[in-house]
Motif scaffolding. Structure first.
Motif, PDB file in Angstrom:
ATOM      1  N   TYR A 126       0.744  -0.619  -0.389  1.00  0.00           N
ATOM      2  CA  TYR A 126       0.165  -0.077   0.052  1.00  0.00           C
ATOM      3  C   TYR A 126       0.941   1.214   0.036  1.00  0.00           C
ATOM      4  CZ  TYR A 126      -3.553  -4.088   1.770  1.00  0.00           C
ATOM      5  OH  TYR A 126      -4.585  -4.526   1.429  1.00  0.00           O
ATOM      6  N   SER A 127       0.762   2.030  -0.833  1.00  0.00           N
ATOM      7  CA  SER A 127       2.201   2.858  -1.613  1.00  0.00           C
ATOM      8  C   SER A 127       1.332   3.809  -0.449  1.00  0.00           C
ATOM      9  CB  SER A 127       1.968   3.670  -2.667  1.00  0.00           C
ATOM     10  OG  SER A 127       0.228   4.120  -2.623  1.00  0.00           O
ATOM     11  N   GLN A 128       0.499   4.180   0.445  1.00  0.00           N
ATOM     12  CA  GLN A 128      -0.047   5.250   1.193  1.00  0.00           C
ATOM     13  C   GLN A 128       0.391   4.623   2.572  1.00  0.00           C
ATOM     14  OE1 GLN A 128      -1.335   8.246  -0.164  1.00  0.00           O
ATOM     15  NE2 GLN A 128      -0.393   7.174  -2.113  1.00  0.00           N
ATOM     16  N   ASN A 129       0.634   3.612   3.051  1.00  0.00           N
ATOM     17  CA  ASN A 129       0.871   3.206   4.385  1.00  0.00           C
ATOM     18  C   ASN A 129       2.759   3.493   4.689  1.00  0.00           C
ATOM     19  OD1 ASN A 129      -1.334   3.436   4.793  1.00  0.00           O
ATOM     20  ND2 ASN A 129      -1.839   0.882   4.743  1.00  0.00           N
ATOM     21  N   HIS A 130       2.627   3.386   5.887  1.00  0.00           N
ATOM     22  CA  HIS A 130       4.748   3.671   6.503  1.00  0.00           C
ATOM     23  C   HIS A 130       5.383   4.192   5.249  1.00  0.00           C
ATOM     24  CE1 HIS A 130       1.787   1.129   9.350  1.00  0.00           C
ATOM     25  NE2 HIS A 130       2.222   0.261   8.846  1.00  0.00           N
ATOM     26  N   ARG A 131       5.317   5.503   5.492  1.00  0.00           N
ATOM     27  CA  ARG A 131       6.139   5.950   4.729  1.00  0.00           C
ATOM     28  C   ARG A 131       7.115   7.115   5.127  1.00  0.00           C
ATOM     29  NH1 ARG A 131       2.104   9.630   0.180  1.00  0.00           N
ATOM     30  NH2 ARG A 131       0.921   9.261   1.859  1.00  0.00           N
ATOM     31  N   ARG A 132       8.192   7.235   5.279  1.00  0.00           N
ATOM     32  CA  ARG A 132       9.137   7.563   5.630  1.00  0.00           C
ATOM     33  C   ARG A 132       8.764   9.348   5.579  1.00  0.00           C
ATOM     34  NH1 ARG A 132      10.937   7.778  11.339  1.00  0.00           N
ATOM     35  NH2 ARG A 132      11.787   5.296  10.902  1.00  0.00           N
ATOM     36  N   ILE A 133       9.278  10.128   5.966  1.00  0.00           N
ATOM     37  CA  ILE A 133       8.827  11.193   5.433  1.00  0.00           C
ATOM     38  C   ILE A 133      10.193  12.230   5.729  1.00  0.00           C
ATOM     39  CG2 ILE A 133       8.133  13.771   6.150  1.00  0.00           C
ATOM     40  CD1 ILE A 133       5.518  12.901   7.774  1.00  0.00           C
ATOM     41  N   PRO A 179       3.861  14.686   2.001  1.00  0.00           N
ATOM     42  CA  PRO A 179       3.016  14.908   1.405  1.00  0.00           C
ATOM     43  C   PRO A 179       1.768  14.914   1.899  1.00  0.00           C
ATOM     44  CG  PRO A 179       4.519  12.859   2.335  1.00  0.00           C
ATOM     45  CD  PRO A 179       4.906  13.603   2.793  1.00  0.00           C
ATOM     46  N   THR A 180       0.398  15.188   1.624  1.00  0.00           N
ATOM     47  CA  THR A 180      -0.490  15.890   1.955  1.00  0.00           C
ATOM     48  C   THR A 180      -1.082  15.159   2.792  1.00  0.00           C
ATOM     49  OG1 THR A 180      -1.215  15.897  -0.263  1.00  0.00           O
ATOM     50  CG2 THR A 180      -2.934  16.475   1.277  1.00  0.00           C
ATOM     51  N   ILE A 181      -1.779  15.873   4.297  1.00  0.00           N
ATOM     52  CA  ILE A 181      -2.351  15.651   4.936  1.00  0.00           C
ATOM     53  C   ILE A 181      -3.699  15.400   5.266  1.00  0.00           C
ATOM     54  CG2 ILE A 181      -3.159  15.174   7.772  1.00  0.00           C
ATOM     55  CD1 ILE A 181       0.658  15.514   7.167  1.00  0.00           C
ATOM     56  N   THR A 182      -4.262  14.454   5.200  1.00  0.00           N
ATOM     57  CA  THR A 182      -5.346  13.478   5.019  1.00  0.00           C
ATOM     58  C   THR A 182      -6.000  13.459   5.754  1.00  0.00           C
ATOM     59  OG1 THR A 182      -5.342  11.031   4.584  1.00  0.00           O
ATOM     60  CG2 THR A 182      -4.626  12.657   2.384  1.00  0.00           C
ATOM     61  N   SER A 238      -6.957  10.131   7.232  1.00  0.00           N
ATOM     62  CA  SER A 238      -6.387   8.989   7.126  1.00  0.00           C
ATOM     63  C   SER A 238      -5.477   8.797   7.342  1.00  0.00           C
ATOM     64  CB  SER A 238      -7.637   7.781   6.570  1.00  0.00           C
ATOM     65  OG  SER A 238      -6.713   7.622   5.237  1.00  0.00           O
ATOM     66  N   PHE A 239      -4.155   9.866   8.103  1.00  0.00           N
ATOM     67  CA  PHE A 239      -3.131   9.484   7.413  1.00  0.00           C
ATOM     68  C   PHE A 239      -2.265   9.595   8.374  1.00  0.00           C
ATOM     69  CE2 PHE A 239      -4.209  13.440  10.570  1.00  0.00           C
ATOM     70  CZ  PHE A 239      -2.582  13.648  11.644  1.00  0.00           C
ATOM     71  N   TYR A 240      -2.793   8.887   9.814  1.00  0.00           N
ATOM     72  CA  TYR A 240      -2.232   8.924  11.004  1.00  0.00           C
ATOM     73  C   TYR A 240      -1.224   7.220  10.511  1.00  0.00           C
ATOM     74  CZ  TYR A 240      -5.859   4.928  12.048  1.00  0.00           C
ATOM     75  OH  TYR A 240      -6.863   4.196  11.785  1.00  0.00           O
ATOM     76  N   SER A 241      -1.475   6.442  10.028  1.00  0.00           N
ATOM     77  CA  SER A 241      -0.950   5.066   9.568  1.00  0.00           C
ATOM     78  C   SER A 241      -0.546   5.035   8.475  1.00  0.00           C
ATOM     79  CB  SER A 241      -1.755   3.948   9.563  1.00  0.00           C
ATOM     80  OG  SER A 241      -2.645   4.144   8.581  1.00  0.00           O
ATOM     81  N   SER A 242       0.074   6.712   7.766  1.00  0.00           N
ATOM     82  CA  SER A 242       0.278   7.122   6.413  1.00  0.00           C
ATOM     83  C   SER A 242       2.127   7.356   6.656  1.00  0.00           C
ATOM     84  CB  SER A 242      -0.238   7.909   5.711  1.00  0.00           C
ATOM     85  OG  SER A 242      -1.792   7.827   5.784  1.00  0.00           O
ATOM     86  N   ILE A 300       5.814   8.102   9.117  1.00  0.00           N
ATOM     87  CA  ILE A 300       6.554   8.117  10.031  1.00  0.00           C
ATOM     88  C   ILE A 300       6.998   9.210   9.657  1.00  0.00           C
ATOM     89  CG2 ILE A 300       8.620   6.360  10.702  1.00  0.00           C
ATOM     90  CD1 ILE A 300       7.420   4.151   8.546  1.00  0.00           C
ATOM     91  N   HIS A 301       7.503   9.263  11.379  1.00  0.00           N
ATOM     92  CA  HIS A 301       7.877  10.648  11.268  1.00  0.00           C
ATOM     93  C   HIS A 301       9.298  10.602  10.420  1.00  0.00           C
ATOM     94  CE1 HIS A 301      11.024  13.074  14.375  1.00  0.00           C
ATOM     95  NE2 HIS A 301      10.012  14.317  14.171  1.00  0.00           N
ATOM     96  N   PRO A 302      10.166  11.726  10.268  1.00  0.00           N
ATOM     97  CA  PRO A 302      11.393  11.802   9.810  1.00  0.00           C
ATOM     98  C   PRO A 302      12.476  10.822  10.343  1.00  0.00           C
ATOM     99  CG  PRO A 302      10.792  13.929   9.399  1.00  0.00           C
ATOM    100  CD  PRO A 302       9.428  13.303  10.686  1.00  0.00           C
ATOM    101  N   TYR A 303      12.599  11.338  11.998  1.00  0.00           N
ATOM    102  CA  TYR A 303      13.937  10.650  12.813  1.00  0.00           C
ATOM    103  C   TYR A 303      13.562   9.934  13.908  1.00  0.00           C
ATOM    104  CZ  TYR A 303      16.218  14.053   9.594  1.00  0.00           C
ATOM    105  OH  TYR A 303      17.139  15.345   9.394  1.00  0.00           O
ATOM    106  N   GLN A 304      12.109   9.986  14.659  1.00  0.00           N
ATOM    107  CA  GLN A 304      11.795   9.094  15.196  1.00  0.00           C
ATOM    108  C   GLN A 304      10.956   8.216  14.530  1.00  0.00           C
ATOM    109  OE1 GLN A 304       9.745  10.935  18.280  1.00  0.00           O
ATOM    110  NE2 GLN A 304      10.897  12.936  17.937  1.00  0.00           N
ATOM    111  N   ASP A 305      10.846   6.728  15.336  1.00  0.00           N
ATOM    112  CA  ASP A 305      10.042   5.393  15.001  1.00  0.00           C
ATOM    113  C   ASP A 305       9.199   4.983  15.213  1.00  0.00           C
ATOM    114  OD1 ASP A 305      12.495   4.884  13.562  1.00  0.00           O
ATOM    115  OD2 ASP A 305      13.798   3.642  15.592  1.00  0.00           O
ATOM    116  N   ARG A 306       8.116   6.477  14.568  1.00  0.00           N
ATOM    117  CA  ARG A 306       6.669   6.013  15.261  1.00  0.00           C
ATOM    118  C   ARG A 306       5.736   7.285  14.108  1.00  0.00           C
ATOM    119  NH1 ARG A 306       5.552  11.179  16.565  1.00  0.00           N
ATOM    120  NH2 ARG A 306       7.035  12.765  17.295  1.00  0.00           N
ATOM    121  N   ASN A 307       4.524   6.707  13.770  1.00  0.00           N
ATOM    122  CA  ASN A 307       3.193   7.527  12.931  1.00  0.00           C
ATOM    123  C   ASN A 307       3.468   9.190  13.552  1.00  0.00           C
ATOM    124  OD1 ASN A 307       1.665   5.261  12.847  1.00  0.00           O
ATOM    125  ND2 ASN A 307       2.774   5.523  11.026  1.00  0.00           N
ATOM    126  N   LEU A 308       3.608  10.077  13.458  1.00  0.00           N
ATOM    127  CA  LEU A 308       3.244  11.655  13.181  1.00  0.00           C
ATOM    128  C   LEU A 308       2.005  11.177  14.504  1.00  0.00           C
ATOM    129  CD1 LEU A 308       3.418  13.763   9.632  1.00  0.00           C
ATOM    130  CD2 LEU A 308       5.185  13.054  11.312  1.00  0.00           C
TER     131      LEU A 308
END
Length: 398
Positions: free
Chosen positions: A293-300, A307-310, A312-316, A318-326
């Motif tokens: 799924y191209s929309q999931n788990h993308r490292r910013i 990318p666009t904040i939608t 349902s972005f919570y799973s889309s 990953i924080h640039p440097y921390q290992d978690r979602n935004l």
């Protein structure tokens, strides 16, 4: 520029959590009425304003007599729900989705109150949406407005071109009973250039880097945080203005496996994940899913706009440097909500379909992530509103 003392007032329809209202308020508008159907979004809208005139109701249930009392209002603004024809919903797009036709309620109010200005926002796909009669939805909107005597300018812009740290391409339309203000007349990027920013675009890390680090399962819902870093640019200073604490900054409660997965994505890329960290088949966790799924788990990328904040972005992302979602607050920063704008309701919920299947109807509302993703970036709304207010006060110059 000096204006007459007359207050200018818009009605905000489908107001959501109040992103567009906030932008118009910051430009000098006073909003006598906002309409929103969702409980949690109304809580957010109302609790962030000392004097809030938001009503929670389905616009279909509000009769003509109610709106007629606002006859001659300066403006009607809003974004009729777009889920029925959004590209993010293309795999489940339904031409009979009732949300596709709420724009007619938007037009109903315009016809009743005859504002001097109309300002509308939507997804860019609105220009392609075809009605059952074969005509374009946008053509119907334009025809109705022209019949009412409005001149119209539709346009599509990328929010990143206006200083928002996000690639967000959206449709806007301004209509006027007088000269139509050219909302694109000013330079697309007019903010003071920060020395730390190498180009005209505001990258995502310059928007969120001053927020404190947070870690999954180490914080409780409702926790607030103090700033532990100094702001390093104008955007961060603007976002922190008037805020003593940081709200809505609780990370998702990721499992150890998910955190390890995010770490490997950061260091080696998603294609190199070992078998034990690869996604499982839905309904059978013993099998590895071959779907991607191209929309999931993308490292910013920290050096580019997000990318666009939608919704349902919570799973889309990953924080640039921390290992978690935004977190909600990081997404709100990317959407240009100031830190003192607090989001209410649950942080996240199951999908509406799953909630209804489980009979959990009390949670069928817009959670905090939904509210942020659905909103118009307040700074973008403010830029356009500042030009509109000049037009309404007779100071607009072609």
């Amino acid at each position: 520029m000096k204006f007459p003392n007359k207050k200018v007032s818009p009605i905000d329809l489908f107001a959501g959590a109040g992103g567009m209202s906030l932008g118009f308020e910051n430009a000098g508008f006073e909003i006598p009425l906002a309409v929103e159907i969702d409980d949690w979004a109304v809580d957010t809208y109302r609790k962030n304003r000392e004097n809030s005139n938001v009503i929670k109701n389905d616009i279909l249930e509000i009769d003509n007599a109610f709106f007629k009392q606002f006859s001659g209002i300066d403006a009607v603004i809003g974004g009729p729900p777009c889920q029925g024809f959004s590209i993010s919903a293309s795999n489940r797009r339904n031409p009979d989705d009732p949300r596709n036709y709420l724009y007619r309620q938007f037009l109903r109010v315009i016809k009743l109150v005859k504002p001097r200005i109309v300002f509308m926002e939507n997804v860019k796909e609105i220009v392609k949406f075809v009605l059952p009669n074969g005509k374009l939805l946008l053509d119907e909107i334009i025809f109705c407005l022209e019949e009412l005597g409005y001149s119209i300018k539709p346009f599509i812009i990328n929010a990143a071109d206006f200083g928002i740290p996000q690639e967000r391409i959206r449709f806007f339309m301004v209509a006027s009973l007088g000269p139509v203000p050219d909302l694109l007349q000013e330079a697309t990027y007019s903010e003071t250039v920060d020395l730390l920013r190498p180009n005209k675009y505001r990258d995502v890390y310059s928007a969120i880097s001053d927020l404190p680090a947070v870690y999954p399962r180490q914080h409780e819902e409702g926790d607030t945080f103090e700033y532990d870093n100094q702001p390093v640019n104008n955007y961060q200073r603007l976002m922190r203005k008037g805020s003593a604490n940081i709200y809505n900054h609780i990370p998702m409660r990721h499992t150890d496996r998910t955190i390890e997965k995010f770490k490997m994505i950061r260091t080696q890329g998603i294609d190199s994940l070992p078998e034990n960290l690869r996604s499982r088949t839905r309904g059978d966790s013993s099998k590895i899913s071959n779907k991607t799924y191209s929309q999931n788990h993308r490292r910013i990328n920290p050096t580019k706009p997000s990318p666009t904040i939608t919704a349902s972005f919570y799973s889309s992302f990953i924080h640039p440097y921390q290992d978690r979602n935004l977190t909600v607050r990081e997404a709100a920063r990317i959407q240009s909500f100031p830190d003192n704008y607090i989001f209410y309701g649950k942080r996240t919920t199951l999908s509406k379909k799953l909630l209804e299947k489980k009979g959990i109807f009390e949670d069928v509302h817009l959670d905090q992530f939904n509210q942020v993703g659905n909103a118009v970036p307040p700074l973008l709304a403010e830029k356009f509103a500042s030009i509109i207010i000049q037009s309404l006060k007779g100071e607009f110059v072609k």
